[in-house]
Design a protein around this motif. Structure first.
Motif, PDB file in Angstrom:
ATOM      1  N   ARG A  68       0.826  -1.201   0.000  1.00  0.00           N
ATOM      2  CA  ARG A  68       0.000   0.000   0.000  1.00  0.00           C
ATOM      3  C   ARG A  68       0.867   1.261   0.000  1.00  0.00           C
ATOM      4  N   GLU A  69       1.901   1.255   0.839  1.00  0.00           N
ATOM      5  CA  GLU A  69       2.788   2.424   0.874  1.00  0.00           C
ATOM      6  C   GLU A  69       3.483   2.626  -0.467  1.00  0.00           C
ATOM      7  N   GLU A  70       3.957   1.506  -1.059  1.00  0.00           N
ATOM      8  CA  GLU A  70       4.617   1.612  -2.361  1.00  0.00           C
ATOM      9  C   GLU A  70       3.643   2.068  -3.438  1.00  0.00           C
ATOM     10  N   ALA A  71       2.413   1.536  -3.349  1.00  0.00           N
ATOM     11  CA  ALA A  71       1.398   1.959  -4.314  1.00  0.00           C
ATOM     12  C   ALA A  71       1.077   3.446  -4.151  1.00  0.00           C
ATOM     13  N   GLN A  72       1.016   3.900  -2.888  1.00  0.00           N
ATOM     14  CA  GLN A  72       0.772   5.323  -2.638  1.00  0.00           C
ATOM     15  C   GLN A  72       1.917   6.177  -3.166  1.00  0.00           C
ATOM     16  N   THR A  73       3.148   5.672  -2.944  1.00  0.00           N
ATOM     17  CA  THR A  73       4.316   6.396  -3.471  1.00  0.00           C
ATOM     18  C   THR A  73       4.281   6.472  -4.987  1.00  0.00           C
ATOM     19  N   CYS A  76       1.602   8.911  -6.026  1.00  0.00           N
ATOM     20  CA  CYS A  76       2.069  10.308  -5.897  1.00  0.00           C
ATOM     21  C   CYS A  76       3.052  10.658  -7.005  1.00  0.00           C
ATOM     22  N   ALA A  77       3.977   9.709  -7.290  1.00  0.00           N
ATOM     23  CA  ALA A  77       4.938   9.954  -8.365  1.00  0.00           C
ATOM     24  C   ALA A  77       4.230  10.088  -9.705  1.00  0.00           C
ATOM     25  N   ALA A  78       3.224   9.215  -9.925  1.00  0.00           N
ATOM     26  CA  ALA A  78       2.477   9.295 -11.184  1.00  0.00           C
ATOM     27  C   ALA A  78       1.716  10.610 -11.277  1.00  0.00           C
ATOM     28  N   ASN A  79       1.133  11.044 -10.156  1.00  0.00           N
ATOM     29  CA  ASN A  79       0.426  12.336 -10.163  1.00  0.00           C
ATOM     30  C   ASN A  79       1.386  13.487 -10.420  1.00  0.00           C
ATOM     31  N   ARG A  81       4.236  13.264 -12.023  1.00  0.00           N
ATOM     32  CA  ARG A  81       4.650  13.200 -13.416  1.00  0.00           C
ATOM     33  C   ARG A  81       3.548  13.700 -14.342  1.00  0.00           C
ATOM     34  N   ALA A  82       2.322  13.364 -13.999  1.00  0.00           N
ATOM     35  CA  ALA A  82       1.207  13.858 -14.811  1.00  0.00           C
ATOM     36  C   ALA A  82       1.114  15.371 -14.722  1.00  0.00           C
ATOM     37  N   SER A  83       1.324  15.900 -13.505  1.00  0.00           N
ATOM     38  CA  SER A  83       1.314  17.358 -13.355  1.00  0.00           C
ATOM     39  C   SER A  83       2.452  18.001 -14.131  1.00  0.00           C
ATOM     40  N   ASP A  84       3.657  17.393 -14.030  1.00  0.00           N
ATOM     41  CA  ASP A  84       4.793  17.918 -14.792  1.00  0.00           C
ATOM     42  C   ASP A  84       4.527  17.846 -16.295  1.00  0.00           C
ATOM     43  N   TYR A  85       3.929  16.741 -16.719  1.00  0.00           N
ATOM     44  CA  TYR A  85       3.620  16.593 -18.142  1.00  0.00           C
ATOM     45  C   TYR A  85       2.627  17.658 -18.598  1.00  0.00           C
ATOM     46  N   ASN A  86       1.608  17.894 -17.754  1.00  0.00           N
ATOM     47  CA  ASN A  86       0.631  18.927 -18.104  1.00  0.00           C
ATOM     48  C   ASN A  86       1.286  20.303 -18.164  1.00  0.00           C
ATOM     49  N   LYS A  87       2.200  20.556 -17.195  1.00  0.00           N
ATOM     50  CA  LYS A  87       2.916  21.834 -17.220  1.00  0.00           C
ATOM     51  C   LYS A  87       3.783  21.956 -18.467  1.00  0.00           C
ATOM     52  N   LEU A  88       4.520  20.868 -18.781  1.00  0.00           N
ATOM     53  CA  LEU A  88       5.362  20.897 -19.973  1.00  0.00           C
ATOM     54  C   LEU A  88       4.527  21.054 -21.234  1.00  0.00           C
ATOM     55  N   ARG A  89       3.405  20.366 -21.271  1.00  0.00           N
ATOM     56  CA  ARG A  89       2.529  20.488 -22.439  1.00  0.00           C
ATOM     57  C   ARG A  89       1.986  21.909 -22.558  1.00  0.00           C
ATOM     58  N   GLY A  90       1.556  22.461 -21.401  1.00  0.00           N
ATOM     59  CA  GLY A  90       1.094  23.853 -21.431  1.00  0.00           C
ATOM     60  C   GLY A  90       2.199  24.807 -21.852  1.00  0.00           C
ATOM     61  N   SER A  91       3.419  24.553 -21.335  1.00  0.00           N
ATOM     62  CA  SER A  91       4.552  25.398 -21.720  1.00  0.00           C
ATOM     63  C   SER A  91       4.848  25.269 -23.208  1.00  0.00           C
ATOM     64  N   ALA A  92       4.799  24.033 -23.703  1.00  0.00           N
ATOM     65  CA  ALA A  92       5.045  23.827 -25.136  1.00  0.00           C
ATOM     66  C   ALA A  92       3.997  24.538 -25.977  1.00  0.00           C
ATOM     67  N   LEU A  93       2.738  24.470 -25.544  1.00  0.00           N
ATOM     68  CA  LEU A  93       1.679  25.173 -26.276  1.00  0.00           C
ATOM     69  C   LEU A  93       1.886  26.674 -26.226  1.00  0.00           C
ATOM     70  N   LYS A  94       2.286  27.176 -25.040  1.00  0.00           N
ATOM     71  CA  LYS A  94       2.557  28.614 -24.933  1.00  0.00           C
ATOM     72  C   LYS A  94       3.693  29.034 -25.854  1.00  0.00           C
ATOM     73  N   ILE A  95       4.783  28.255 -25.819  1.00  0.00           N
ATOM     74  CA  ILE A  95       5.936  28.587 -26.656  1.00  0.00           C
ATOM     75  C   ILE A  95       5.557  28.520 -28.133  1.00  0.00           C
ATOM     76  N   ARG A  96       4.786  27.499 -28.500  1.00  0.00           N
ATOM     77  CA  ARG A  96       4.355  27.382 -29.894  1.00  0.00           C
ATOM     78  C   ARG A  96       3.505  28.583 -30.293  1.00  0.00           C
ATOM     79  N   THR A  97       2.599  28.974 -29.392  1.00  0.00           N
ATOM     80  CA  THR A  97       1.766  30.146 -29.670  1.00  0.00           C
ATOM     81  C   THR A  97       2.620  31.400 -29.822  1.00  0.00           C
ATOM     82  N   LEU A  98       3.615  31.558 -28.928  1.00  0.00           N
ATOM     83  CA  LEU A  98       4.491  32.724 -29.010  1.00  0.00           C
ATOM     84  C   LEU A  98       5.281  32.731 -30.311  1.00  0.00           C
ATOM     85  N   PHE A  99       5.792  31.551 -30.710  1.00  0.00           N
ATOM     86  CA  PHE A  99       6.537  31.483 -31.950  1.00  0.00           C
ATOM     87  C   PHE A  99       5.638  31.755 -33.158  1.00  0.00           C
TER      88      PHE A  99
END
Length: 263
Positions: A68-73, A76-79, A81-99
């Motif tokens: 259970r602890e490992e699954a929780q860990t 959390c890591a998956a969440n 990473r998903a948050s980082d991915y969403n941020k990176l995707r948003g950043s990529a979209l912003k950069i693409r829009t700016l370009f």
């Protein structure tokens, strides 16, 4: 009182029956003891199995808790990473829009309005960052656009200055060419005046007021005026030095212009 034979026989029969019953009881007792021993062994085995089962349960509980602890860990890591991915995707979209905006500004503007277009884009990026919040994604790009806009503005001003200098230089060259042609024409007309220099007078261009005062003074004294009566008879600036040469023409002198000077 005496005991008869029948009584003895009956007692023997009773004793035999009791002996048989005792034998049966002993057999049953031995069987019961054997059964008790078997039950004790089974109980011991069951107790060992129970202990082992309890230990297995404790171990399984620990494994389950760790899982259970490992699954929780991992969750959390998956969440994260998903948050980082969403941020990176948003950043990529912003950069693409700016370009895309930068590309549109660069491709739609001509040379003269290129700097203004970049300045407008930089100001728009700044306003957008102030309104929506800046997570640092477009900071470097916005700074690059600001620097690019400034340098392009400098280059455009330099270009305008160079064009202005070129126009003035071309006009000056045309004026010099015109004056050179006029000078050549005057030289061609005045060339090889053959005679004898009889007088050279050094003159300095003076202001008009000084010349008029000297002329009036000399006129009152001797009635003669030396040198030109104008402040600058040849279009020279005040303070310039020039010479008035008096030439006496020689008789019977043929004047021929040099080759290439005749019109």
């Amino acid at each position: 009182m005496g005991v008869g034979g029948d009584d003895v026989a009956e007692l023997q029969n009773i004793l035999g029956e009791k002996s048989n019953q005792l034998t049966d009881l002993e057999a049953k007792l031995e069987a019961a003891e054997a059964e008790v021993g078997k039950l004790e062994r089974d109980l011991l085995i069951s107790r060992n199995l129970l202990d082992e089962s309890q230990m297995n349960c404790v171990h399984l509980g620990n494994c389950l808790r760790e899982a259970r602890e490992e699954a929780q860990t991992h969750l959390c890591a998956a969440n994260n990473r998903a948050s980082d991915y969403n941020k990176l995707r948003g950043s990529a979209l912003k950069i693409r829009t700016l370009f895309e905006r930068l590309k549109s500004s660069v491709s739609s503007a001509d040379v003269s309005s290129f700097a203004d277009s970049l300045q407008s884009l930089a100001q728009s990026l700044t306003n957008s960052a102030n309104d929506n919040g800046d997570d640092g994604t477009a900071t470097e790009l916005r700074e690059c656009v600001h620097v690019l806009a400034k340098r392009v503005g400098i280059l455009v001003r330099h270009r305008a200055e160079l064009i202005d200098r070129y126009t003035k230089a071309e006009a000056a060259q045309q004026q010099l060419t015109k004056e050179l042609d006029q000078s050549k024409e005057q030289t061609r007309r005045k060339y090889r005046i053959v005679g004898q220099v009889v007088h050279i007078e050094r003159q300095i261009v003076k202001p008009s007021s000084v010349v008029q005062a000297e002329c009036k003074s000399e006129s009152r004294q001797s009635g003669l005026v030396s040198g030109p009566t104008e402040a600058s008879p040849y279009g020279l600036a005040v303070g310039c030095e020039f010479f008035v040469v008096t030439v006496a023409m020689l008789p019977d002198t043929a004047v021929h212009p040099p080759p290439g000077t005749a019109s």
